[in-house]
Design an enzyme around this catalytic site. Sequence first.
Site, PDB file in Angstrom:
ATOM      1  CB  CYS A 117      -0.706  -0.093   0.993  1.00 10.29           C
ATOM      2  SG  CYS A 117      -1.608  -1.279   1.298  1.00 10.29           S
ATOM      3  CG  HIS A 243      -3.458   2.852   2.517  1.00 13.45           C
ATOM      4  ND1 HIS A 243      -4.195   2.663   1.029  1.00 13.45           N
ATOM      5  CD2 HIS A 243      -2.611   1.765   2.951  1.00 13.45           C
ATOM      6  CE1 HIS A 243      -4.232   1.577   0.947  1.00 13.45           C
ATOM      7  NE2 HIS A 243      -3.927   1.484   2.329  1.00 13.45           N
ATOM      8  CG  ASN A 273      -6.756  -1.470   1.855  1.00 15.46           C
ATOM      9  OD1 ASN A 273      -6.099  -0.664   0.830  1.00 15.46           O
ATOM     10  ND2 ASN A 273      -5.879  -1.437   2.319  1.00 15.46           N
TER      11      ASN A 273
HETATM   12  N1  COA Z   1     -18.111  -8.774   9.932  1.00 14.07           N
HETATM   13  C1  COA Z   1     -18.586  -9.179  11.138  1.00 14.07           C
HETATM   14  N2  COA Z   1     -18.114  -9.429  12.684  1.00 14.07           N
HETATM   15  C2  COA Z   1     -16.460  -9.302  12.258  1.00 14.07           C
HETATM   16  C3  COA Z   1     -16.007  -9.387  10.828  1.00 14.07           C
HETATM   17  C4  COA Z   1     -16.762  -8.834   9.506  1.00 14.07           C
HETATM   18  N3  COA Z   1     -16.299  -8.437   8.791  1.00 14.07           N
HETATM   19  N4  COA Z   1     -14.580  -8.891  11.115  1.00 14.07           N
HETATM   20  C5  COA Z   1     -14.231  -9.637  11.777  1.00 14.07           C
HETATM   21  N5  COA Z   1     -15.558  -9.757  12.800  1.00 14.07           N
HETATM   22  C6  COA Z   1     -15.511  -9.600  13.819  1.00 14.07           C
HETATM   23  C7  COA Z   1     -14.743 -11.021  14.618  1.00 14.07           C
HETATM   24  O1  COA Z   1     -14.638 -12.238  14.251  1.00 14.07           O
HETATM   25  C8  COA Z   1     -14.533 -10.517  16.217  1.00 14.07           C
HETATM   26  O2  COA Z   1     -15.211 -11.098  16.630  1.00 14.07           O
HETATM   27  P1  COA Z   1     -15.321 -11.790  18.124  1.00 14.07           P
HETATM   28  O3  COA Z   1     -15.228 -10.647  18.974  1.00 14.07           O
HETATM   29  O4  COA Z   1     -16.512 -12.819  18.788  1.00 14.07           O
HETATM   30  O5  COA Z   1     -14.442 -12.946  18.415  1.00 14.07           O
HETATM   31  C9  COA Z   1     -15.182  -9.347  16.318  1.00 14.07           C
HETATM   32  O6  COA Z   1     -15.260  -8.795  14.776  1.00 14.07           O
HETATM   33  C10 COA Z   1     -13.911  -7.754  16.552  1.00 14.07           C
HETATM   34  O7  COA Z   1     -12.652  -8.215  16.024  1.00 14.07           O
HETATM   35  P2  COA Z   1     -11.606  -7.499  15.802  1.00 14.07           P
HETATM   36  O8  COA Z   1     -11.060  -7.920  14.441  1.00 14.07           O
HETATM   37  O9  COA Z   1     -11.190  -6.848  17.065  1.00 14.07           O
HETATM   38  O10 COA Z   1     -12.445  -6.014  15.566  1.00 14.07           O
HETATM   39  P3  COA Z   1     -11.724  -4.842  15.086  1.00 14.07           P
HETATM   40  O11 COA Z   1     -12.058  -3.417  16.042  1.00 14.07           O
HETATM   41  O12 COA Z   1     -10.231  -4.450  14.895  1.00 14.07           O
HETATM   42  O13 COA Z   1     -11.584  -4.129  13.828  1.00 14.07           O
HETATM   43  C11 COA Z   1     -10.776  -4.032  11.288  1.00 14.07           C
HETATM   44  C12 COA Z   1     -11.208  -5.151  12.762  1.00 14.07           C
HETATM   45  C13 COA Z   1     -10.078  -5.382  10.255  1.00 14.07           C
HETATM   46  C14 COA Z   1     -11.685  -3.882  10.825  1.00 14.07           C
HETATM   47  C15 COA Z   1      -9.570  -2.847  11.947  1.00 14.07           C
HETATM   48  O14 COA Z   1      -8.342  -4.136  13.340  1.00 14.07           O
HETATM   49  C16 COA Z   1      -8.961  -2.765  10.841  1.00 14.07           C
HETATM   50  O15 COA Z   1      -9.393  -1.858  10.315  1.00 14.07           O
HETATM   51  N6  COA Z   1      -7.504  -3.401  11.152  1.00 14.07           N
HETATM   52  C17 COA Z   1      -6.387  -2.749  10.402  1.00 14.07           C
HETATM   53  C18 COA Z   1      -6.815  -3.316   8.902  1.00 14.07           C
HETATM   54  C19 COA Z   1      -6.633  -2.779   7.355  1.00 14.07           C
HETATM   55  O16 COA Z   1      -6.453  -1.445   7.402  1.00 14.07           O
HETATM   56  N7  COA Z   1      -5.805  -3.296   6.418  1.00 14.07           N
HETATM   57  C20 COA Z   1      -4.531  -2.947   5.291  1.00 14.07           C
HETATM   58  C21 COA Z   1      -3.941  -2.416   5.995  1.00 14.07           C
HETATM   59  S1  COA Z   1      -2.622  -1.698   4.089  1.00 14.07           S
END
Ligand code: COA
Length: 316
Positions: A117, A243, A273
Amino acid sequence: MNSDLQGIHIIATGRYIPPKVVTNDDLSEIVDTNDEWIRQRTGIERRHFSDGEKNVDMAVKAAKMAIDHAGIDTSELAACVTATFSPDYFVPSVACMIQKELELPDDIPSFDINAACSGFIYGMQVARGMLLQSPKKYALVVGSEIISKFLDMEDRGTCVLFGDGAGAAIIELSDEKKYVSYLGAGGNDEYIFCPNADEEKRKVHMDGSKVFRFAVSTVPKCINNVLDKAGISKDDVDFYVCHQANKRIIENVAAKLDIPLEKFYMNLQEYGNTSAASVPIVLSEMNDKGLLRPGMKIVCVGFGAGLTWAGVLIEW
Ligand code: COA
């Protein structure tokens, strides 16, 4: 002219987004997710997926738009650099296929770089270096991704985040425009990775919360380093082009640095993204909306798999 002082001038931009829209509701029919969760956690409302188009098809359209807008003769190009982590082939590169499809001159280096990215910003830095050594005037820099081909559509933690698209820019060296960069890497194959050796696992894998924490510490570091090196304050910057990974990351950065959120243009709600394509798609969209005016200072920041990070100050 001292080459350290030569900035870059983006003379034109282009983009191509595949028309096929995939909404959050569409994804909720495939994996256990829902529109509310995706919007709240990411800000993403929909994304566009290729419907048979290859990475190079999108890259060519974005590149052609930038070349047409620039109104340049392609014989004046010094390089064709494409940033991508999702090329159609290991070889030939996307850049070589752009060279073929657009019948660019055969005396210019054409190659891909992979900084995920951060790729487009790495690409601008590489193209600037090539222009400093070339008698020719312009460079074509493209960011293009077909991430939908590398998504595990059973993993709700990743498949809702990404989209496909391409963005491009024509750049030239400029004595008047300021340019400052801060690029880096910290090798890590745990937070986010996409293997190629094992075809079964050739998908994006990610530990979302680790990547989130990496992002909210890295983006402010990039912005502060660029501002320090340029000797300007955060208020001197007209726009921050970050980004487009997640609205919460951008909000967190804006709050941490006490910069008004309005200075961070966002279109992730529409495209998700798009990795190396996200920064040039934003620049192209802002350019077409007339938001970017000569002399404006813009800080672009990328971060992602590698891990990589990159910040630049450019003057429009
Ligand atoms: N829909 C519903 N629930 C979801 C889900 C989805 N698409 N994806 C994950 N969950 C659930 C998880 O399983 C978890 O459930 P649990 O508590 O029963 O285990 C819960 O939601 C919380 O998951 P968590 O990973 O802690 O959520 P979060 O607040 O960290 O959000 C992201 C997840 C991926 C949105 C966040 O971590 C993020 O944006 N990270 C950066 C990712 C990114 O930008 N990557 C590219 C970089 S270039």
